[in-house]
Design a protein around this motif. Structure first.
Motif, PDB file in Angstrom:
ATOM      1  N   GLY A 204       0.792  -1.219   0.000  1.00  0.00           N
ATOM      2  CA  GLY A 204       0.000   0.000   0.000  1.00  0.00           C
ATOM      3  C   GLY A 204       0.822   1.266   0.000  1.00  0.00           C
ATOM      4  N   SER A 205       1.993   1.221  -0.628  1.00  0.00           N
ATOM      5  CA  SER A 205       2.883   2.372  -0.633  1.00  0.00           C
ATOM      6  C   SER A 205       3.484   2.551  -2.011  1.00  0.00           C
ATOM      7  CB  SER A 205       3.998   2.188   0.403  1.00  0.00           C
ATOM      8  OG  SER A 205       4.967   3.212   0.288  1.00  0.00           O
ATOM      9  N   SER A 206       3.669   3.806  -2.416  1.00  0.00           N
ATOM     10  CA  SER A 206       4.257   4.104  -3.717  1.00  0.00           C
ATOM     11  C   SER A 206       5.701   4.574  -3.581  1.00  0.00           C
ATOM     12  CB  SER A 206       3.434   5.187  -4.442  1.00  0.00           C
ATOM     13  OG  SER A 206       3.391   6.375  -3.659  1.00  0.00           O
ATOM     14  N   ASN A 207       6.350   4.250  -2.453  1.00  0.00           N
ATOM     15  CA  ASN A 207       7.756   4.625  -2.298  1.00  0.00           C
ATOM     16  C   ASN A 207       8.612   3.830  -3.287  1.00  0.00           C
ATOM     17  OD1 ASN A 207       7.222   2.201  -0.939  1.00  0.00           O
ATOM     18  ND2 ASN A 207       8.997   2.445   0.367  1.00  0.00           N
ATOM     19  N   GLY A 208       9.840   4.285  -3.509  1.00  0.00           N
ATOM     20  CA  GLY A 208      10.701   3.626  -4.485  1.00  0.00           C
ATOM     21  C   GLY A 208      11.048   2.197  -4.103  1.00  0.00           C
ATOM     22  N   LYS A 209      10.988   1.311  -5.104  1.00  0.00           N
ATOM     23  CA  LYS A 209      11.309  -0.102  -4.874  1.00  0.00           C
ATOM     24  C   LYS A 209      12.179  -0.603  -6.018  1.00  0.00           C
ATOM     25  CE  LYS A 209       6.686  -0.667  -2.911  1.00  0.00           C
ATOM     26  NZ  LYS A 209       6.264   0.713  -3.288  1.00  0.00           N
ATOM     27  N   THR A 210      13.179  -1.388  -5.687  1.00  0.00           N
ATOM     28  CA  THR A 210      14.067  -1.919  -6.716  1.00  0.00           C
ATOM     29  C   THR A 210      13.407  -3.084  -7.450  1.00  0.00           C
ATOM     30  OG1 THR A 210      15.115  -3.398  -5.103  1.00  0.00           O
ATOM     31  CG2 THR A 210      16.138  -1.235  -5.436  1.00  0.00           C
ATOM     32  N   TRP A 211      13.858  -3.299  -8.684  1.00  0.00           N
ATOM     33  CA  TRP A 211      13.390  -4.425  -9.489  1.00  0.00           C
ATOM     34  C   TRP A 211      14.460  -5.511  -9.535  1.00  0.00           C
ATOM     35  CZ3 TRP A 211      10.129  -3.352 -14.468  1.00  0.00           C
ATOM     36  CH2 TRP A 211       9.006  -2.582 -14.134  1.00  0.00           C
ATOM     37  N   PRO A 253       9.545  -7.830 -10.007  1.00  0.00           N
ATOM     38  CA  PRO A 253       9.319  -9.078  -9.271  1.00  0.00           C
ATOM     39  C   PRO A 253       7.847  -9.478  -9.284  1.00  0.00           C
ATOM     40  CG  PRO A 253      10.725  -7.583  -8.020  1.00  0.00           C
ATOM     41  CD  PRO A 253      10.178  -6.796  -9.170  1.00  0.00           C
ATOM     42  N   ALA A 254       7.608 -10.745  -9.077  1.00  0.00           N
ATOM     43  CA  ALA A 254       6.224 -11.229  -8.990  1.00  0.00           C
ATOM     44  C   ALA A 254       5.536 -10.564  -7.808  1.00  0.00           C
ATOM     45  CB  ALA A 254       6.213 -12.750  -8.835  1.00  0.00           C
TER      46      ALA A 254
END
Length: 339
Positions: A204-211, A253-254
């Motif tokens: 539930g967050s739109s913070n940056g996430k690595t792929w 990621p899945a």
């Protein structure tokens, strides 16, 4: 209004600590020149960072029973949005080799040279930095946002000897007695993470996430200029190749799974930086206490462009490209009257 939002501070307030150690060897190699080699180490504990007390557990939004539900209804503390809490739980490490060569001003010349080979690691680089996922905090350990692997700085001051003893008084006054000084700097860029704000973690967050990264990629390190139509369609000038061997280097990621890279964990950093400044100045004396100094300064005098950062969003049309640059040459002239 629903949901409520507020911020808080950890009631268990830990005092940040820093431990430093170093070993330095210095030697005078000539009458006016010294060489210094040193190792510098620093570790920081209980550093400021921000943790969301109301983040959803990993994978929450992808559970069948939660399909279509309001994210705020699924949070641990219902009725509230995210609850960022400032806490002192961060950690950092810094290790560096430093080499310096300095010549004190002698016979009209002084100079200095410094090189640093360093590495900074942490799990948050600023007091407002949050987590990729508070339930998997190990994802935040990586190179610091201010990690610069190589830095070279040189400076010099030279009293130019030309025309100082000329038989022509006009030549001595106009062309003699000039002093030249300058500063040059080269450094590698800051770390990068490949990813964006897509919530594949289901938190539930739109913070940056690595792929996920699929192996390594090659780096042509070329600047991408717009095509005739004014966009980047069909441009193949990449700083790093987004499709090595024809396959995507980064894949999302899945749903509900963790990525295979931490924050700022890629082996190479962003685009580097270089700076060339030079100044020439001369004083014209009228009396012992009165003179005018003319000064000419040029910043980035070769007009070498410094590229902007590379696009690290895998869904962007310019992913892997550097599309902007700056650092144009600037020249300024000045006169100063001293009395």
């Amino acid at each position: 209004a629903f949901p409520q939002f507020f911020m808080t501070i950890d009631p268990v307030y830990k005092v940040p600590r820093s431990y430093n150690w170093n070993a330095t060897y210095q030697r005078q190699i000539t009458g006016d020149t010294t060489v210094e080699v040193g190792y510098i180490g620093t570790t920081g504990m209980f550093l400021s960072r921000e943790r969301d007390l109301n983040q959803l557990p990993t994978g929450t939004t992808f559970r069948p029973e939660n399909a279509g539900a309001n994210v705020n209804f699924l949070r641990p503390y219902r009725g509230f949005a995210n609850i960022p809490m400032l806490e002192h739980s961060g950690r950092s490490e810094y290790n560096a080799l430093q080499v310096e060569v300095n010549r004190r001003f002698s016979k009209g010349l002084s100079y200095g040279f410094a090189y640093t080979f360093g590495k900074t690691m942490d799990n948050n680089s600023g007091p407002r930095d949050g987590f990729m996922d508070v339930y998997n905090q190990q994802l935040n350990w990586g190179k610091s946002a201010n990690d610069v692997r190589h830095v070279v700085v040189g400076n010099y001051v030279w009293e130019m000897p030309f025309f100082n003893n000329s038989n022509s008084r006009a030549l001595r006054v106009i062309a003699g007695g000039w002093q030249l000084s300058g500063l040059v700097q080269f450094q590698t860029g800051a770390p990068i993470s490949i990813g964006n704000g897509d919530d594949y973690l289901g938190i539930g967050s739109s913070n940056g996430k690595t792929w996920n990264l699929n192996g390594d990629t090659d780096r042509p390190q070329t600047f991408a200029d717009r095509n005739a139509a004014g966009n980047f369609t069909g441009i193949t000038n990449f700083w790093f190749n987004p499709r090595p061997g024809g396959s995507a280097w980064a894949t999302k990621p899945a749903n509900g799974t963790l990525p295979n890279q931490n924050r700022n964990s890629i082996g190479f950093n962003n685009v580097g930086f270089q700076n060339w400044n030079i100044a020439a100045f001369k004083s014209f004396k009228f009396t012992e206490s009165q003179f005018i100094q003319f000064r000419m300064e040029a910043f980035n005098f070769p007009n070498h462009p410094n590229w902007n950062g590379v696009d690290t969003n895998p869904t962007s049309a310019t992913f892997g490209m550097v599309t902007g640059k700056g650092s144009e040459r600037n020249i300024q002239l000045s006169l100063r009257y001293t009395f």
